[in-house]
Scaffold this motif. Sequence first.
Motif, PDB file in Angstrom:
ATOM      1  N   LEU A  85       6.523  45.549 -36.501  1.00  0.00           N
ATOM      2  CA  LEU A  85       6.976  46.607 -35.588  1.00  0.00           C
ATOM      3  C   LEU A  85       5.818  47.245 -34.828  1.00  0.00           C
ATOM      4  CD1 LEU A  85       9.648  48.373 -37.853  1.00  0.00           C
ATOM      5  CD2 LEU A  85      10.049  46.796 -35.945  1.00  0.00           C
ATOM      6  N   GLU A  86       4.593  47.079 -35.333  1.00  0.00           N
ATOM      7  CA  GLU A  86       3.424  47.647 -34.661  1.00  0.00           C
ATOM      8  C   GLU A  86       3.011  46.841 -33.434  1.00  0.00           C
ATOM      9  OE1 GLU A  86       1.834  50.373 -35.118  1.00  0.00           O
ATOM     10  OE2 GLU A  86       2.709  51.078 -36.988  1.00  0.00           O
ATOM     11  N   ILE A  87       3.558  45.638 -33.261  1.00  0.00           N
ATOM     12  CA  ILE A  87       3.181  44.802 -32.112  1.00  0.00           C
ATOM     13  C   ILE A  87       3.787  45.389 -30.832  1.00  0.00           C
ATOM     14  CG2 ILE A  87       3.353  42.505 -31.080  1.00  0.00           C
ATOM     15  CD1 ILE A  87       3.492  41.350 -33.880  1.00  0.00           C
ATOM     16  N   PRO A  88       2.953  45.727 -29.858  1.00  0.00           N
ATOM     17  CA  PRO A  88       3.486  46.303 -28.608  1.00  0.00           C
ATOM     18  C   PRO A  88       4.105  45.227 -27.720  1.00  0.00           C
ATOM     19  CG  PRO A  88       1.108  46.057 -28.453  1.00  0.00           C
ATOM     20  CD  PRO A  88       1.485  45.630 -29.849  1.00  0.00           C
ATOM     21  N   VAL A  94       1.068  47.940 -21.187  1.00  0.00           N
ATOM     22  CA  VAL A  94       0.549  46.973 -22.161  1.00  0.00           C
ATOM     23  C   VAL A  94       0.423  45.616 -21.480  1.00  0.00           C
ATOM     24  CG1 VAL A  94       0.932  45.818 -24.367  1.00  0.00           C
ATOM     25  CG2 VAL A  94       1.612  48.203 -24.084  1.00  0.00           C
ATOM     26  N   SER A  95      -0.788  45.137 -21.383  1.00  0.00           N
ATOM     27  CA  SER A  95      -1.032  43.845 -20.722  1.00  0.00           C
ATOM     28  C   SER A  95      -0.676  42.696 -21.656  1.00  0.00           C
ATOM     29  CB  SER A  95      -2.498  43.734 -20.297  1.00  0.00           C
ATOM     30  OG  SER A  95      -3.333  43.704 -21.450  1.00  0.00           O
ATOM     31  N   PHE A  96      -0.548  41.509 -21.084  1.00  0.00           N
ATOM     32  CA  PHE A  96      -0.248  40.337 -21.900  1.00  0.00           C
ATOM     33  C   PHE A  96      -1.418  40.013 -22.828  1.00  0.00           C
ATOM     34  CE2 PHE A  96      -0.286  35.734 -22.606  1.00  0.00           C
ATOM     35  CZ  PHE A  96       0.976  35.563 -23.167  1.00  0.00           C
ATOM     36  N   HIS A  97      -2.626  40.312 -22.378  1.00  0.00           N
ATOM     37  CA  HIS A  97      -3.801  40.085 -23.220  1.00  0.00           C
ATOM     38  C   HIS A  97      -3.727  40.940 -24.488  1.00  0.00           C
ATOM     39  CE1 HIS A  97      -7.957  39.469 -24.432  1.00  0.00           C
ATOM     40  NE2 HIS A  97      -8.098  40.793 -24.493  1.00  0.00           N
ATOM     41  N   GLU A  98      -3.332  42.199 -24.349  1.00  0.00           N
ATOM     42  CA  GLU A  98      -3.187  43.083 -25.511  1.00  0.00           C
ATOM     43  C   GLU A  98      -2.066  42.596 -26.422  1.00  0.00           C
ATOM     44  OE1 GLU A  98      -4.637  47.323 -23.538  1.00  0.00           O
ATOM     45  OE2 GLU A  98      -2.511  46.764 -23.508  1.00  0.00           O
ATOM     46  N   ARG A 100      -1.044  39.459 -26.725  1.00  0.00           N
ATOM     47  CA  ARG A 100      -1.531  38.248 -27.397  1.00  0.00           C
ATOM     48  C   ARG A 100      -2.510  38.603 -28.516  1.00  0.00           C
ATOM     49  NH1 ARG A 100      -4.874  34.397 -23.619  1.00  0.00           N
ATOM     50  NH2 ARG A 100      -6.260  36.201 -23.863  1.00  0.00           N
ATOM     51  N   HIS A 101      -3.377  39.564 -28.243  1.00  0.00           N
ATOM     52  CA  HIS A 101      -4.326  40.016 -29.263  1.00  0.00           C
ATOM     53  C   HIS A 101      -3.594  40.586 -30.477  1.00  0.00           C
ATOM     54  CE1 HIS A 101      -7.471  42.321 -31.238  1.00  0.00           C
ATOM     55  NE2 HIS A 101      -6.797  43.428 -31.000  1.00  0.00           N
ATOM     56  N   LEU A 105      -3.649  39.233 -34.374  1.00  0.00           N
ATOM     57  CA  LEU A 105      -4.018  40.124 -35.465  1.00  0.00           C
ATOM     58  C   LEU A 105      -2.900  40.217 -36.496  1.00  0.00           C
ATOM     59  CD1 LEU A 105      -6.177  41.916 -36.576  1.00  0.00           C
ATOM     60  CD2 LEU A 105      -5.310  43.800 -35.192  1.00  0.00           C
ATOM     61  N   PHE A 106      -1.673  40.204 -36.037  1.00  0.00           N
ATOM     62  CA  PHE A 106      -0.536  40.192 -36.962  1.00  0.00           C
ATOM     63  C   PHE A 106      -0.564  38.939 -37.832  1.00  0.00           C
ATOM     64  CE2 PHE A 106       3.682  38.325 -37.684  1.00  0.00           C
ATOM     65  CZ  PHE A 106       4.193  39.242 -38.590  1.00  0.00           C
ATOM     66  N   LEU A 107      -0.880  37.792 -37.210  1.00  0.00           N
ATOM     67  CA  LEU A 107      -0.933  36.541 -37.973  1.00  0.00           C
ATOM     68  C   LEU A 107      -2.052  36.569 -39.007  1.00  0.00           C
ATOM     69  CD1 LEU A 107      -0.282  33.920 -35.140  1.00  0.00           C
ATOM     70  CD2 LEU A 107       1.298  34.677 -36.928  1.00  0.00           C
ATOM     71  N   VAL A 108      -3.201  37.180 -38.640  1.00  0.00           N
ATOM     72  CA  VAL A 108      -4.297  37.307 -39.599  1.00  0.00           C
ATOM     73  C   VAL A 108      -3.828  38.056 -40.840  1.00  0.00           C
ATOM     74  CG1 VAL A 108      -6.551  38.357 -40.022  1.00  0.00           C
ATOM     75  CG2 VAL A 108      -6.120  37.205 -37.863  1.00  0.00           C
ATOM     76  N   THR A 109      -3.246  39.236 -40.611  1.00  0.00           N
ATOM     77  CA  THR A 109      -2.804  40.064 -41.739  1.00  0.00           C
ATOM     78  C   THR A 109      -1.620  39.427 -42.458  1.00  0.00           C
ATOM     79  OG1 THR A 109      -3.454  41.974 -40.410  1.00  0.00           O
ATOM     80  CG2 THR A 109      -2.237  42.422 -42.421  1.00  0.00           C
ATOM     81  N   PHE A 110      -0.764  38.732 -41.715  1.00  0.00           N
ATOM     82  CA  PHE A 110       0.383  38.072 -42.332  1.00  0.00           C
ATOM     83  C   PHE A 110      -0.080  37.038 -43.356  1.00  0.00           C
ATOM     84  CE2 PHE A 110       3.375  34.585 -42.680  1.00  0.00           C
ATOM     85  CZ  PHE A 110       4.574  35.237 -42.909  1.00  0.00           C
ATOM     86  N   PHE A 111      -1.021  36.188 -42.956  1.00  0.00           N
ATOM     87  CA  PHE A 111      -1.512  35.172 -43.881  1.00  0.00           C
ATOM     88  C   PHE A 111      -2.318  35.791 -45.015  1.00  0.00           C
ATOM     89  CE2 PHE A 111      -0.610  32.212 -40.360  1.00  0.00           C
ATOM     90  CZ  PHE A 111       0.058  31.230 -41.064  1.00  0.00           C
ATOM     91  N   LEU A 112      -2.997  36.901 -44.749  1.00  0.00           N
ATOM     92  CA  LEU A 112      -3.710  37.597 -45.814  1.00  0.00           C
ATOM     93  C   LEU A 112      -2.730  38.120 -46.860  1.00  0.00           C
ATOM     94  CD1 LEU A 112      -6.258  38.843 -47.058  1.00  0.00           C
ATOM     95  CD2 LEU A 112      -5.922  40.819 -45.548  1.00  0.00           C
TER      96      LEU A 112
END
Length: 261
Positions: A85-88, A94-98, A100-101, A105-112
């Motif tokens: 839900l934190e993903i804008p 909010v740009s597409f770059h933000e 995508r970033h 970052l969600f995937l990093v924490t998801f796999f962690l």
Amino acid sequence: MPRENQKSHPNREQRQQDIQDFIEKVRDEFALSYPELEGLSEKEAREVLEVLKNEEDIANKKRMKDHLEVFSDAVIAIVMTVMLLEIPIPSASVSFHEFRHSIFLFLVTFFLVADLWWHNHVAFDGTKTVSPKIVITQFLFMASLALLPVFTHWMMEEITFTAVFAYALIAIITNFFQWCLKYFILQERYANTIHTKEFVKHVSYRRLLNSIIISLIIIGLAKINPYIAFYFYLLSPVASFIRTLREPQEVLRPRFHLKRK
């Protein structure tokens, strides 16, 4: 005075009789609750009660383990949902770059989190019961894990040394509590051994040291370039998760290399 003593004497006898009747009723109810004690001597009954008490304690600890696993799964599910839900959503602000970033970052924490959940699941598979020490450690592990969305959101806003350092710190704390959890479970599992228990302790300490060294290296990279540290965090949980899926029992079953004669 004599008349008063005569009156009090029957009252005292009546109270004693009431107490005796109450004790008899309690004995009858106790006999109904434990029919297996019927016909046993007092010594035999005490031995049977001790066995029943131990069995009840084991059953309670098994139920506690089940409740603890359900609670942990619920916390992890909430953590995953909050991070999502934190993903804008891309918009005028909010740009597409933000966007995508934030996805990366969600995937990093998801796999962690997925990697931590897997290790937690395998650790609890190694025991049938849980002690109060394990329960308290699991709560500490869950509390630190629940903070991950906060620091994930921080890195979504900006990738700076402070943000990466804070994220690395909460990841180190979370990994440390999970290491303590696995260590306590293994120590209780091999409590009746000497050499195996010592071997498990040695392997556990070595893995903890390796984890701390890797985290410190990433923090050092964050000081030089936060983006490099970010991409290391992107690869590290994914690699760890893939490795544990390929060898799921490595956590609890150390490899003993037997030499053929």
